[in-house]
Write a protein that holds these residues in place. Structure first.
Motif, PDB file in Angstrom:
ATOM      1  N   UNK A  49       0.848  -1.202   0.000  1.00 52.17           N
ATOM      2  CA  UNK A  49       0.000   0.000   0.000  1.00 52.17           C
ATOM      3  C   UNK A  49       0.879   1.245   0.000  1.00 52.17           C
ATOM      4  N   UNK A  50       1.952   1.208   0.774  1.00 52.55           N
ATOM      5  CA  UNK A  50       2.871   2.348   0.830  1.00 52.55           C
ATOM      6  C   UNK A  50       3.507   2.583  -0.545  1.00 52.55           C
ATOM      7  N   UNK A  51       3.810   1.516  -1.252  1.00 52.23           N
ATOM      8  CA  UNK A  51       4.348   1.630  -2.610  1.00 52.23           C
ATOM      9  C   UNK A  51       3.354   2.391  -3.496  1.00 52.23           C
ATOM     10  N   UNK A  52       2.079   2.025  -3.388  1.00 52.02           N
ATOM     11  CA  UNK A  52       1.037   2.678  -4.189  1.00 52.02           C
ATOM     12  C   UNK A  52       0.929   4.154  -3.828  1.00 52.02           C
ATOM     13  N   UNK A  53       0.909   4.451  -2.536  1.00 52.10           N
ATOM     14  CA  UNK A  53       0.793   5.839  -2.077  1.00 52.10           C
ATOM     15  C   UNK A  53       1.956   6.681  -2.605  1.00 52.10           C
ATOM     16  N   UNK A  54       3.134   6.111  -2.641  1.00 50.18           N
ATOM     17  CA  UNK A  54       4.316   6.829  -3.129  1.00 50.18           C
ATOM     18  C   UNK A  54       4.328   6.954  -4.650  1.00 50.18           C
ATOM     19  N   UNK A  56       5.265   4.662  -6.669  1.00 48.68           N
ATOM     20  CA  UNK A  56       6.441   3.935  -7.158  1.00 48.68           C
ATOM     21  C   UNK A  56       5.964   2.714  -7.947  1.00 48.68           C
ATOM     22  N   UNK A  57       6.705   2.338  -8.937  1.00 50.50           N
ATOM     23  CA  UNK A  57       6.397   1.140  -9.720  1.00 50.50           C
ATOM     24  C   UNK A  57       7.638   0.259  -9.795  1.00 50.50           C
ATOM     25  N   UNK A  99       5.311  -5.282  -9.195  1.00 52.57           N
ATOM     26  CA  UNK A  99       6.369  -5.636  -8.252  1.00 52.57           C
ATOM     27  C   UNK A  99       6.562  -7.141  -8.186  1.00 52.57           C
ATOM     28  N   UNK A 100       7.686  -7.532  -7.621  1.00 54.77           N
ATOM     29  CA  UNK A 100       7.971  -8.939  -7.372  1.00 54.77           C
ATOM     30  C   UNK A 100       8.126  -9.134  -5.867  1.00 54.77           C
ATOM     31  N   UNK A 101       7.918 -10.366  -5.423  1.00 52.66           N
ATOM     32  CA  UNK A 101       8.097 -10.712  -4.012  1.00 52.66           C
ATOM     33  C   UNK A 101       8.999 -11.920  -3.942  1.00 52.66           C
ATOM     34  N   UNK A 102      10.114 -11.780  -3.226  1.00 57.09           N
ATOM     35  CA  UNK A 102      11.097 -12.847  -3.105  1.00 57.09           C
ATOM     36  C   UNK A 102      11.460 -13.073  -1.645  1.00 57.09           C
TER      37      UNK A 102
END
Length: 121
Positions: A49-54, A56-57, A99-102
């Motif tokens: 969610x923070x990524x979306x608010x910022x 950022x992609x 995004x990716x999740x690792x």
């Protein structure tokens, strides 16, 4: 950009590369987190969610929860019904943010290191 995510039963923590850690206590959100797996999913959701608010992609997100990474990727079957909607939500957020999740060991994860420091306080 890299994003590091971890949790405890008390709080979620995420760290954008080269930034200060962000911590959110579950009690501040009036949540009673019943299991570590739920807390790991919440931490990933909140960080995305923070990524979306910022705005950022294309984030490379890392967590020390192999279960979350494997369930979200489809490598592990989700047997517990309460985790299925969380995994679906994370999949949608990852797709939305491109995004990716690792997986990353906790001792190499800045968010995990931050939580370990807080344990000693």
């Amino acid at each position: 950009m890299k994003l590091y995510i971890d949790s405890s039963l008390k709080e979620a923590c995420w760290v954008f590369e080269n930034e200060k850690p962000i911590r959110r206590a579950y009690k501040d959100w009036f949540l009673d987190v019943p299991t570590h797996n739920v807390s790991e999913y919440l931490a990933v959701e909140w960080a995305l969610f923070d990524v979306i608010v910022r705005g950022v992609r294309e984030i490379e997100a890392y967590t020390d929860s192999q279960l979350v990474v494997k369930q979200v990727s489809g490598a592990y079957k989700i047997n517990l019904p309460h985790l299925k909607p969380r995994a679906e939500h994370v999949r949608r957020l990852l797709k939305l943010t491109k995004s990716t999740l690792s997986w990353l060991p906790r001792e190499e994860n800045p968010a995990g290191i931050e939580l370990e420091k807080r344990r000693g306080e």
